[in-house]
Design an enzyme around this catalytic site. Structure first.
Site, short mmCIF file in Angstrom:
data_model
loop_
_atom_site.label_atom_id
_atom_site.label_comp_id
_atom_site.label_asym_id
_atom_site.label_seq_id
_atom_site.Cartn_x
_atom_site.Cartn_y
_atom_site.Cartn_z
N ASP A 39 -7.46 7.48 -0.74
CA ASP A 39 -6.66 8.61 -0.25
C ASP A 39 -6.97 8.96 1.21
OD1 ASP A 39 -5.70 8.82 -2.92
OD2 ASP A 39 -7.42 10.08 -3.45
N GLU A 213 6.76 10.20 -6.19
CA GLU A 213 5.73 10.31 -7.21
C GLU A 213 4.68 11.35 -6.82
OE1 GLU A 213 3.94 9.50 -10.85
OE2 GLU A 213 5.80 8.64 -10.08
N GLU A 332 -25.11 4.30 16.64
CA GLU A 332 -25.62 4.55 15.31
C GLU A 332 -25.52 3.29 14.46
OE1 GLU A 332 -27.11 7.45 14.45
OE2 GLU A 332 -26.82 7.85 16.58
N GLU A 334 -24.99 3.05 11.45
CA GLU A 334 -23.92 3.18 10.47
C GLU A 334 -22.54 3.09 11.12
OE1 GLU A 334 -25.32 7.38 11.59
OE2 GLU A 334 -26.21 5.41 11.19
#
Length: 528
Positions: A39, A213, A332, A334
């Site tokens: 999402d 939907e 970083e 990450e």
């Protein structure tokens, strides 16, 4: 004792996939591989794309989601993991289901609209988290649901005149006009008529005559309003409609992304960034992936001349890189384009670190601009065992070895130290692979890294004496450093706006040894 890996099946699957299908290791989609994500809700802010996602728990057989996650990128390929700044427990009135939401910026704050299960009624309701920064932490803005009618998937659009709209719904499509405070609304929730002219005709389901939907994403481009949505469960595809106004009347325009991708759901987010248009979605492409273990991906696209959206197909290549990554400022650990085997976790020094590293794991960072070359590599590391090695390789995890740093045991997984090792052969713009080597079990944690250029310039041009800098037109993401004899002052220039910021003395930022010239961190970047 180090806890057991959280994604054993996914990790093993990634390693096997990389061996069986080498092209997968070079892919950039899905853009997050450390956890399952779903999402996507992108937000462009101050020169970065912030990506807000849900988190599918490992091994889920339903939409088991307990928290939301945040990522960001300045180049669309290297994504920084900012962890989870909001979860179900953020909302004292909620009991479960951290499902699809969206974050918008207004009034100097970031508002994150999310559906959660209301404990009192058992219905799905829309809550609002708020934060002063894009990566949180977020708190409950009002201490109760903003709206509750059992339906899901909120999206927020702020029109040119300042009026904000909240849309949501499955099986219906609702909206309210938000007040300027963004945490209340005027009037009552209203339904947008779901007509076949507006949202296409569905066959085989008399209870749902249109294709709509769930998962609306509403935005405006060149005076035209777009509603991109998940269509015709199950499996879903992405369709869209357009309208002359924010509430319609809507006209169905067709398919954006056909049904594909090993997930029976899909969820879209669309943004423009740095002159390009980007379509975010999710699929089940990671090992162990599927309808309840999804992964977010992105594609770049170009609108047709008449404003229609072309058909977009899922790829493993993903979006092209915007610019390059600067290795001569702190990066970083990450911040990752692709990884194999590792995970991330909260760091005792703030932010996140890469951890759960075993022999043979690696992290890829794409498009690293070394220029004339790097002389050394510094890494912030910790190890609760005897440590290991960080091999710096170019082009692939088995590519040219340009240096190796030995990491000692530090007495704990959050007992940090810095190690530096020489580099040779790192020139030009290359994909960098940090490959980890050592004995059995977990080896080390990695918090950040930084290269030193061969010319000792600190990664920029050193201006000495009296220097005049001039330019014509906008100046974007250029950095100038002005030193005193003590090396403690700095000047940062971005888009012709000036900001003086005193730099910390060598070593004062907790990095042993310090740096001769520390870069000023632009205000637009998240600080952890």
């Amino acid at each position: 004792m180090r806890p057991a890996p959280r994604t054993v099946l996914c990790t093993v699957g990634l390693l096997l996939a990389a061996m069986l299908f080498p092209s997968l290791a070079r892919a950039d989609n899905p853009i997050v591989q450390t956890v399952y994500t779903a999402d996507p809700a992108p937000l462009v802010h101050n020169g970065r794309v912030y990506l807000y996602t849900g988190h599918d728990e490992d091994g889920s057989t339903y939409f088991t989601m307990k928290e939301w996650r945040v990522w960001s990128s300045a180049d669309m390929v290297n994504w920084t993991d900012h962890g989870s700044p909001m979860n179900v427990a953020t909302f004292s009135w909620a009991s479960a289901d951290a499902w699809a939401g969206q974050t918008v910026y207004r009034n100097g704050k970031f508002y994150w609209y999310v559906p959660v299960k209301d404990r009192a009624s058992g219905q799905m309701a829309i809550g609002v988290g708020v934060s002063a920064g894009p990566i949180g932490p977020f708190t409950d803005a009002i201490g109760r649901p903003l709206v509750r009618n059992g339906e899901i998937d909120p999206t927020v659009f702020i029109d040119d005149n300042g009026q904000a709209y909240l849309y949501w719904g499955n099986p219906n499509l609702w909206y309210v006009r938000l007040n300027p405070d963004m945490i209340s609304y005027s009037g009552s929730p209203a339904q947008i008529p779901l007509t076949t002219a507006g949202f296409g005709a569905r066959t085989g389901n008399t209870g749902r005559p249109t294709l709509y939907e769930e998962g609306p994403w509403v935005y405006k481009r060149n005076g035209l309003y777009y509603n991109v949505f998940a269509a015709k469960c199950c499996s879903e595809f992405i369709g869209y409609s357009t309208a002359p106004g924010p509430t319609g009347p809507w006209t169905y325009r067709g398919t954006v992304m056909p049904t594909q991708g090993s997930s029976f759901t899909n969820h879209a987010g669309v943004v423009d960034f740095n002159g390009g248009s980007y379509f975010f979605y999710h699929n089940g492409a990671l090992p162990g992936g599927g309808g309840f273990t999804r992964s977010v991906a992105v594609e770049k696209f170009t609108y047709n001349a008449d404003g229609t959206i072309p058909t977009i197909t899922m790829t493993t290549a993903g979006a092209p890189q915007v610019g390059t990554l600067n290795p001569y400022v702190r990066q970083e650990a990450e911040t990752i384009a692709w990884e194999s085997g590792v995970e991330t976790e909260p760091s005792g020094e703030g932010g996140m670190n890469v951890g759960f590293i075993e022999n043979g794991d690696h992290v890829k960072v794409k498009g690293v601009a070394f220029g004339t070359g790097a002389s050394s590599f510094t890494a912030r590391v910790a190890s609760g065992t005897s440590g290991g090695r960080i091999e710096v390789r170019l082009g692939s995890a088995t590519g040219t070895l340009v240096g190796t740093c030995t990491v000692p045991g530090t007495g704990g997984w959050q007992n940090w130290t810095s190690v530096t090792c020489p580099m040779s052969g790192a020139t030009g713009t290359r994909d960098v692979f940090l490959r980890f080597a050592g004995g059995s079990g977990y080896l080390l944690n990695l918090n950040w890294w930084q290269f030193t250029p061969s010319d000792g310039s600190g990664g920029g041009n050193l201006l000495t004496g009296t220097t005049t800098v001039s330019w014509t037109g906008p100046l974007t993401n250029a950095s100038f450093y002005v030193e005193t004899a003590a090396g403690t002052d700095g000047l940062y220039i971005d888009d012709a706006s000036f900001q003086w910021q005193e730099l910390r003395a060598n070593g004062a930022d907790g990095h042993p040894g310090g740096h001769p010239r520390q870069p000023v961190i632009p205000a637009r970047l998240p600080t952890e």
